[in-house]
Design an enzyme around this catalytic site. Structure first.
Site, PDB file in Angstrom:
ATOM      1  N   ARG A 152       0.817  -1.218   0.000  1.00 41.82           N
ATOM      2  CA  ARG A 152       0.000   0.000   0.000  1.00 41.82           C
ATOM      3  C   ARG A 152       0.852   1.271   0.000  1.00 41.82           C
ATOM      4  O   ARG A 152       0.465   2.280  -0.565  1.00 41.82           O
ATOM      5  CB  ARG A 152      -0.950  -0.016   1.202  1.00 41.82           C
ATOM      6  CG  ARG A 152      -2.086  -1.004   1.002  1.00 41.82           C
ATOM      7  CD  ARG A 152      -2.956  -1.143   2.212  1.00 41.82           C
ATOM      8  NE  ARG A 152      -4.166  -1.877   1.864  1.00 41.82           N
ATOM      9  CZ  ARG A 152      -4.999  -2.408   2.743  1.00 41.82           C
ATOM     10  NH1 ARG A 152      -4.742  -2.281   4.039  1.00 41.82           N
ATOM     11  NH2 ARG A 152      -6.078  -3.044   2.354  1.00 41.82           N
ATOM     12  N   LYS A 172     -16.568 -17.132   3.960  1.00 43.34           N
ATOM     13  CA  LYS A 172     -18.029 -17.090   4.125  1.00 43.34           C
ATOM     14  C   LYS A 172     -18.761 -16.638   2.875  1.00 43.34           C
ATOM     15  O   LYS A 172     -18.402 -15.645   2.256  1.00 43.34           O
ATOM     16  CB  LYS A 172     -18.384 -16.149   5.275  1.00 43.34           C
ATOM     17  CG  LYS A 172     -17.917 -16.639   6.630  1.00 43.34           C
ATOM     18  CD  LYS A 172     -18.349 -15.677   7.721  1.00 43.34           C
ATOM     19  CE  LYS A 172     -18.020 -16.223   9.096  1.00 43.34           C
ATOM     20  NZ  LYS A 172     -18.456 -15.304  10.160  1.00 43.34           N
ATOM     21  N   GLY A 210      -7.543  -7.694  -0.559  1.00 42.70           N
ATOM     22  CA  GLY A 210      -7.598  -8.588   0.601  1.00 42.70           C
ATOM     23  C   GLY A 210      -6.662  -9.772   0.488  1.00 42.70           C
ATOM     24  O   GLY A 210      -5.502  -9.652   0.089  1.00 42.70           O
ATOM     25  N   GLY A 241     -12.786  -4.547   0.485  1.00 46.20           N
ATOM     26  CA  GLY A 241     -14.193  -4.220   0.757  1.00 46.20           C
ATOM     27  C   GLY A 241     -14.737  -3.147  -0.169  1.00 46.20           C
ATOM     28  O   GLY A 241     -15.866  -3.230  -0.648  1.00 46.20           O
TER      29      GLY A 241
END
Length: 399
Positions: free
Chosen positions: A35, A198, A354, A377
């Site tokens: 980043r 998930k 991610g 996200g």
């Protein structure tokens, strides 16, 4: 939205919202500087124009005020190494000391402010806090796509104090351009690879993708909810019992829309969640009791690689297994190999932030795919069709 290429920063103090939420080890050393490296071109453009740079970011999730392990002070040596100059540090992001350091900042200098989230006002989107930050600079640049989905003071609210001097940096610009490419200008066949733990985290994006893609490859922990919904025996594998009906609905929806949805035909299984566990390979629909699926198996790897090889557009979000453990990283690496090979053959590949970005970096493939997103996200929400407050704030002129 304005880009920084349309602006001359000579003599200006640019207040730049970056995403320096980088991982630190127990000695406060940076373990992945992706980043930071991503923000370098934006910072260099401002400095090369003859401007000064004031950097603001969050780091981690501090609970109540300052914590040493979340201090941005630990990033100063890495920034000094990158820019080959002394980087000034403000021990708070607002207040008299930050104001004085900003006021005295000269063209070509860099000032890093302390963690924004040491103030609860940041996440609350407090206008007074945003106003206090805004007084430090002449122009506002948002280059933190990874936080663009948050309505925080430094990402969404602060822009109103720069009605004519707000713009996006190169990271924000590249993220939006690449996301739009897979949303609006995708060549076919278009394959989406969805992994992670998930299904509940990915429902909206999967539903959206079913209108766009030709193939949807499922992996990771979420695949066992699909397997169980399809009548399989999954042992002690991860499952979201309350999402079985939804998984069934998504399988049915894919068939109705003519999308080739693939669930791993076989799995690498273990008798414990550990790299030292006993390991075996079984059909995903026939996992024995007290065993759990922790990676896609060899047949699934082969099938997925064949589909990827035939693709012209590839979106990948989420690992195929517990890639942090060497015994269960093979599936994720096999998919990464296939994506790299397809890219070399002319496919466009977007890696969706991610864990997928972490995996691609771990395998050394970051420069062999088309684009690696820094915003997990935020990218998912953008692709779900949601408005990102940090992006909308740069578009608005009606303050």
């Amino acid at each position: 939205m304005r880009t920084i290429d349309e602006y001359n920063f000579a003599g200006k103090k640019a207040l730049v919202r970056v995403d320096f939420n980088v991982p630190l080890d127990s000695e406060y050393r940076i373990t992945d500087d992706t980043r930071i490296r991503a923000a370098v071109p934006t910072i260099n453009k401002i400095l090369n124009d003859g401007g000064a740079v004031i950097l603001m970011s969050h780091l981690g999730r501090p609970k109540s005020g300052p914590e040493e392990k979340f201090s941005l002070r630990h990033l100063v040596p890495r920034l000094e190494q990158e820019f080959k100059t002394k980087v000034l540090f403000a021990p708070d992001c607002v207040g008299p000391e930050a104001a004085q350091l900003a006021q005295e900042l000269q063209p070509g200098e860099i000032l890093l402010l302390e963690n924004l989230r040491f103030h609860k006002a940041e996440e609350k989107g407090d206008p007074d806090f945003a106003r206090a930050l805004s007084t430090l600079g002449d122009v506002y640049v948002n280059d933190a796509f990874g936080t663009a989905h948050r309505e925080h003071a430094s990402t969404a609210v602060i822009a109103r104090y720069f009605p004519n001097d707000k713009m996006m940096g190169y990271v924000m610009q590249a993220e939006l351009e690449n996301a739009r490419r897979v949303l609006e200008n995708s060549e076919r066949p278009y394959t989406a690879i969805m992994g992670g733990a998930k299904i509940s985290d990915k429902i909206l994006i999967i539903e959206k993708l079913l209108d766009r893609v030709d193939n949807l490859l499922i992996g990771g922990g979420m695949s066992y909810t699909f397997v169980k919904a399809d009548g399989g025996e999954i042992g002690s594998s991860l499952v979201e019992e309350d999402k079985l009906e939804l998984a069934n609905r998504l399988i049915k929806m894919a068939k109705e829309k003519g999308v080739n949805i693939m669930i791993p035909v076989d799995s690498v299984i273990a008798d414990a969640f550990s790299n030292d566990a006993n390991v075996d390979t079984k059909l995903s629909h026939h996992i024995p009791q007290n065993w759990m699926g922790l990676d896609i198996g060899p047949d699934a790897r082969e099938q997925y690689a064949a589909v990827i090889a035939n693709s012209k557009t590839i979106l990948w979000n989420g690992p195929m297994g517990v890639f942090e453990m060497s015994n269960f990283s093979v599936g994720t690496e096999a998919v990464a190999d296939a994506v790299v090979a397809a890219t070399a053959n002319g496919a466009y590949s977007l890696i969706g932030g991610g864990d997928s970005a972490a995996a691609v970096n771990k395998f050394g493939y970051a420069d062999r795919v088309s684009y690696v997103s820094t915003g997990g996200g935020a990218l998912l929400e953008y692709m779900e069709g949601k408005t990102l407050p940090g992006v909308a704030a740069l578009e608005r002129t009606d303050y």
